[in-house]
Design a protein around this motif. Structure first.
Motif, PDB file in Angstrom:
ATOM      1  N   SER A   1       0.812  -1.221   0.000  1.00 25.12           N
ATOM      2  CA  SER A   1       0.000   0.000   0.000  1.00 25.12           C
ATOM      3  C   SER A   1       0.842   1.266   0.000  1.00 25.12           C
ATOM      4  CB  SER A   1      -0.950   0.007   1.213  1.00 25.12           C
ATOM      5  OG  SER A   1      -0.217  -0.017   2.418  1.00 25.12           O
TER       6      SER A   1
ATOM      7  N   HIS B   1      -6.158   2.728   2.596  1.00 26.38           N
ATOM      8  CA  HIS B   1      -5.643   1.380   2.371  1.00 26.38           C
ATOM      9  C   HIS B   1      -4.685   0.989   3.497  1.00 26.38           C
ATOM     10  CE1 HIS B   1      -3.904  -1.585  -0.857  1.00 26.38           C
ATOM     11  NE2 HIS B   1      -4.572  -2.192   0.084  1.00 26.38           N
TER      12      HIS B   1
ATOM     13  N   ASN C   1      -5.248  -2.011   6.408  1.00 24.19           N
ATOM     14  CA  ASN C   1      -4.285  -3.106   6.581  1.00 24.19           C
ATOM     15  C   ASN C   1      -3.713  -3.145   7.991  1.00 24.19           C
ATOM     16  OD1 ASN C   1      -4.467  -4.173   3.966  1.00 24.19           O
ATOM     17  ND2 ASN C   1      -3.013  -2.687   3.160  1.00 24.19           N
TER      18      ASN C   1
ATOM     19  N   SER D   1      -3.001  -4.654  -7.513  1.00 28.55           N
ATOM     20  CA  SER D   1      -3.741  -3.731  -6.642  1.00 28.55           C
ATOM     21  C   SER D   1      -3.052  -2.374  -6.595  1.00 28.55           C
ATOM     22  CB  SER D   1      -3.854  -4.312  -5.225  1.00 28.55           C
ATOM     23  OG  SER D   1      -2.574  -4.529  -4.664  1.00 28.55           O
TER      24      SER D   1
ATOM     25  N   THR E   1      -5.158   1.066  -7.273  1.00 26.44           N
ATOM     26  CA  THR E   1      -5.295   2.090  -6.231  1.00 26.44           C
ATOM     27  C   THR E   1      -4.517   3.362  -6.588  1.00 26.44           C
ATOM     28  OG1 THR E   1      -3.483   1.015  -4.995  1.00 26.44           O
ATOM     29  CG2 THR E   1      -5.732   0.452  -4.367  1.00 26.44           C
TER      30      THR E   1
ATOM     31  N   TYR F   1     -13.157   3.786  -0.379  1.00 30.49           N
ATOM     32  CA  TYR F   1     -12.875   2.754   0.623  1.00 30.49           C
ATOM     33  C   TYR F   1     -13.325   1.363   0.168  1.00 30.49           C
ATOM     34  CZ  TYR F   1     -12.949   0.374   5.177  1.00 30.49           C
ATOM     35  OH  TYR F   1     -12.756  -0.513   6.209  1.00 30.49           O
TER      36      TYR F   1
ATOM     37  N   THR G   1     -11.162   0.107  -2.680  1.00 31.06           N
ATOM     38  CA  THR G   1      -9.856  -0.368  -2.207  1.00 31.06           C
ATOM     39  C   THR G   1      -9.962  -1.756  -1.591  1.00 31.06           C
ATOM     40  OG1 THR G   1      -9.168   1.914  -1.775  1.00 31.06           O
ATOM     41  CG2 THR G   1      -7.919   0.177  -0.680  1.00 31.06           C
TER      42      THR G   1
ATOM     43  N   SER H   1     -10.154  -4.132  -4.281  1.00 33.13           N
ATOM     44  CA  SER H   1      -8.827  -4.298  -4.887  1.00 33.13           C
ATOM     45  C   SER H   1      -8.006  -5.327  -4.129  1.00 33.13           C
ATOM     46  CB  SER H   1      -8.105  -2.948  -4.908  1.00 33.13           C
ATOM     47  OG  SER H   1      -6.809  -3.068  -5.409  1.00 33.13           O
ATOM     48  N   ASN H   2      -8.120  -5.314  -2.791  1.00 31.05           N
ATOM     49  CA  ASN H   2      -7.426  -6.322  -1.981  1.00 31.05           C
ATOM     50  C   ASN H   2      -7.894  -7.732  -2.328  1.00 31.05           C
ATOM     51  OD1 ASN H   2      -5.811  -4.558  -0.617  1.00 31.05           O
ATOM     52  ND2 ASN H   2      -6.837  -4.758   1.359  1.00 31.05           N
TER      53      ASN H   2
ATOM     54  N   ASN I   1      -7.884 -10.987   3.894  1.00 35.31           N
ATOM     55  CA  ASN I   1      -8.599  -9.815   3.390  1.00 35.31           C
ATOM     56  C   ASN I   1     -10.103  -9.921   3.609  1.00 35.31           C
ATOM     57  OD1 ASN I   1      -6.631  -7.922   2.132  1.00 35.31           O
ATOM     58  ND2 ASN I   1      -6.058  -9.734   0.969  1.00 35.31           N
TER      59      ASN I   1
END
Length: 570
Positions: free
Chosen positions: A107, A134, A138, A332, A336, A354, A357, A360-361, A394
């Motif tokens: 990230s 992001h 995490n 990703s 992002t 949000y 993202t 995307s993970n 995730n």
């Protein structure tokens, strides 16, 4: 009418330029990753060598962060982990914290991209908040799931059960949709032999002196059958011979005598230059295209929820879109980083960014699962289980920090960070150094000293931070519940509860450097003040808006709620 037609024609001509700059932006991200691998790839391999260290969950987490930051590629660090697990040098339980760390480390790319919008304060605030959401997701997920995994082994057991329940066979390689477009350019610039990093990590010392720069690209094996007459047997004998033809690569550095570090630094500078240029031009083009009613229409479409009672489904649709787009671009970081400028110019709100993202993970883990299924038979089970652990991590993180609106702490934390950077722009660089280098290094050193020392230092620090957050919230909302001496932080030294002293030091240092390069203006009249002198007279550079400062820094009568990002008058 003619003017309108000319305006439409100009806007249509801007679209191919927009696509070109986006293409160059994505290619520069690829080259940036290669540059980091050249500069720090062997160091990353050395870090993975000490398997006794990796058995410590905290150390494994930090190694995952540092290695991914070094090589700017979570897929590279994950492939190293897969090789270690499949060769028996590392068990899956020890690999899970490294995967968590790689999730954090990847990230950093879009956070670096957000720095390129520092020229415009409001854009920078939105872009930095959109990038750090992001990071916050995490970090929060790791803070909850790492101790849970260390105690229960939940993700390891779940992934193991899934692997055992499927009859998995080696398949074809997953589709690489974006690389088909970008590789014709990036392969002309540099190609790397990533097996060198994996080999060093697995203890193959013979690869230590080998360059990561690929020289021989394709090896063709030709099978030729020859017929010869054997007099002794009075018959014809068929013989088979193999001919191997290796083709030399055609990239720019194939014949170079420079070291990997030198080539890496050259590519790092060039890729950052192209990245910054393309990003600035993309933002300018998007601003010129998305004006007036067009911008309002796009913002309304992207950021509007479904009608009641289906409004709650909008975020989950955004998660699916983020996962699908990441699957298409196979990265990703690329996805992002591409939406960060859109967040900066206000096209995408942080509330919509949000779930994109989070999706995307998920998308990057599905790519990893497909890649794992294409692994050789001896690595298939290990690769698939590691990829599943990444996917489960995730999914659990989304269940923790998305379904209930009150638990969406990453949005509030990212907004707070965006407001900090809008007031003190140097805070963004401090954040990057602190969260991705300094803090992981300190935690790694403490974990090496032993669990007792690590817990003895970290637990009190975390407890103090939690107390400060609680007191800040009470000061903002219910100060009467606190003792008089805790209702403000004014009794403490200024440097302990404000960034103003540090801002003053940085501002003076910046202005002194600029003053040394600026001609003497002492003889000019007040009417002829330059922009430089005006800026100097208004030092420090911090913004004066009460909504962008801490409670104790607000103007009289104003209270700032730092967690909810709202400003109100008493």
């Amino acid at each position: 009418m003619e003017a309108m037609g000319k305006h439409i024609f100009i806007n249509i001509c801007k679209i191919p330029l927009l696509v070109l700059f986006l293409y160059m932006f994505i290619c520069s991200l690829d080259i940036l990753s290669s540059a980091f691998q050249l500069a720090g790839g062997k160091v990353a391999g050395d870090i993975f060598k000490d398997n006794a260290v990796l058995s410590n969950p905290v150390a494994g987490l930090v190694v995952g962060i540092l290695v991914t930051v070094l090589v700017q590629s979570s897929s590279t660090s994950t492939s190293i982990v897969v090789s270690l697990v499949s060769s028996g040098l590392l068990d899956v339980g020890s690999a899970i914290p490294i995967i968590m760390g790689s999730n954090i480390g990847t990230s950093v790319t879009n956070t670096i991209v957000a720095l390129m919008q520092a020229g415009e304060r409001e854009e920078f605030k939105r872009a930095f908040a959109g990038a750090t959401v992001h990071d916050c997701f995490n970090w929060l997920s790791v803070l909850v799931l790492l101790p849970l995994e260390a105690i229960t082994g939940m993700m390891r057991l779940m992934s193991e059960a899934i692997v055992e329940s499927f009859n998995i066979v080696t398949g074809e390689e997953g589709p690489e949709l974006l690389k088909v477009i970008t590789e014709p350019l990036t392969k002309r610039i540099i190609q790397l032999d990533k097996t060198v990093i994996v080999g060093i990590a697995t203890g193959q010392e013979v690869l230590r002196n080998k360059s990561l720069i690929k020289v021989w690209c394709q090896t063709r094996i030709a099978i030729q059958e020859n017929a010869s007459f054997a007099p002794s047997e009075n018959s014809t004998v068929l013989t088979t011979s193999l001919h191997m033809n290796a083709e030399k690569c055609t990239h720019l550095f194939v014949e170079t005598r420079l070291s990997d570090l030198a080539v890496g630094l050259i590519l790092l500078v060039c890729s950052l230059l192209v990245l910054c240029t393309c990003l600035l031009l993309l933002v300018k083009l998007l601003n010129s295209l998305l004006q007036g009613q067009v911008a309002k229409a796009i913002q309304k479409v992207i950021n509007t929820d479904f009608p009641f009672p289906f409004g709650w489904l909008t975020g989950y649709l955004a998660i699916l879109i983020g996962a699908g787009m990441t699957f298409v671009v196979q990265s990703s970081s690329v996805f992002t980083s591409a939406i960060t400028p859109l967040i900066g110019i206000g096209v995408i709100s942080i509330e919509r960014a949000y779930p994109l993202t989070l999706g995307s993970n998920i998308g990057t883990t599905t790519t990893a699962i497909l890649a794992a299924l294409a692994s050789p038979g001896d690595k298939l089970a290990a690769a698939f289980q590691v990829a599943l652990c990444h996917f489960i991590f995730n999914i659990l993180g989304i269940l923790l920090w998305y379904p209930v609106p009150l638990t969406r702490l990453p949005i509030r934390m990212a907004c707070f960070l965006g407001e900090r950077t809008a007031k003190y722009r140097w805070f963004a660089v401090l954040y990057l150094i602190l969260c991705f280098l300094l803090l992981p290094s300190i935690v790694f050193a403490l974990s090496m000293a032993g669990w007792l020392i690590l817990m003895g230092i970290c637990v009190p620090v975390v407890a103090v931070l939690l107390c400060i957050v609680i007191v800040n919230k009470l000061q903002s909302h219910k100060p009467h519940l606190l003792p008089r001496w805790l209702q403000t932080w004014d009794h403490l030294p200024l440097w302990m509860h404000s960034l103003k002293p540090m801002d003053a030091i940085i501002t003076r240092a910046t202005l002194c450097c600029r003053e040394a390069q600026t001609p003497d203006h002492s003889r000019t009249s007040p009417e002829d003040l330059t922009d430089y002198e005006a800026e100097k007279n208004h030092a420090p550079l911090a913004q004066n808006g009460p909504c962008l400062i801490y409670d104790h820094e607000t103007e009289a009568g104003a209270v700032f709620d730092s967690m909810n990002g709202k400003c109100s008058k008493l």
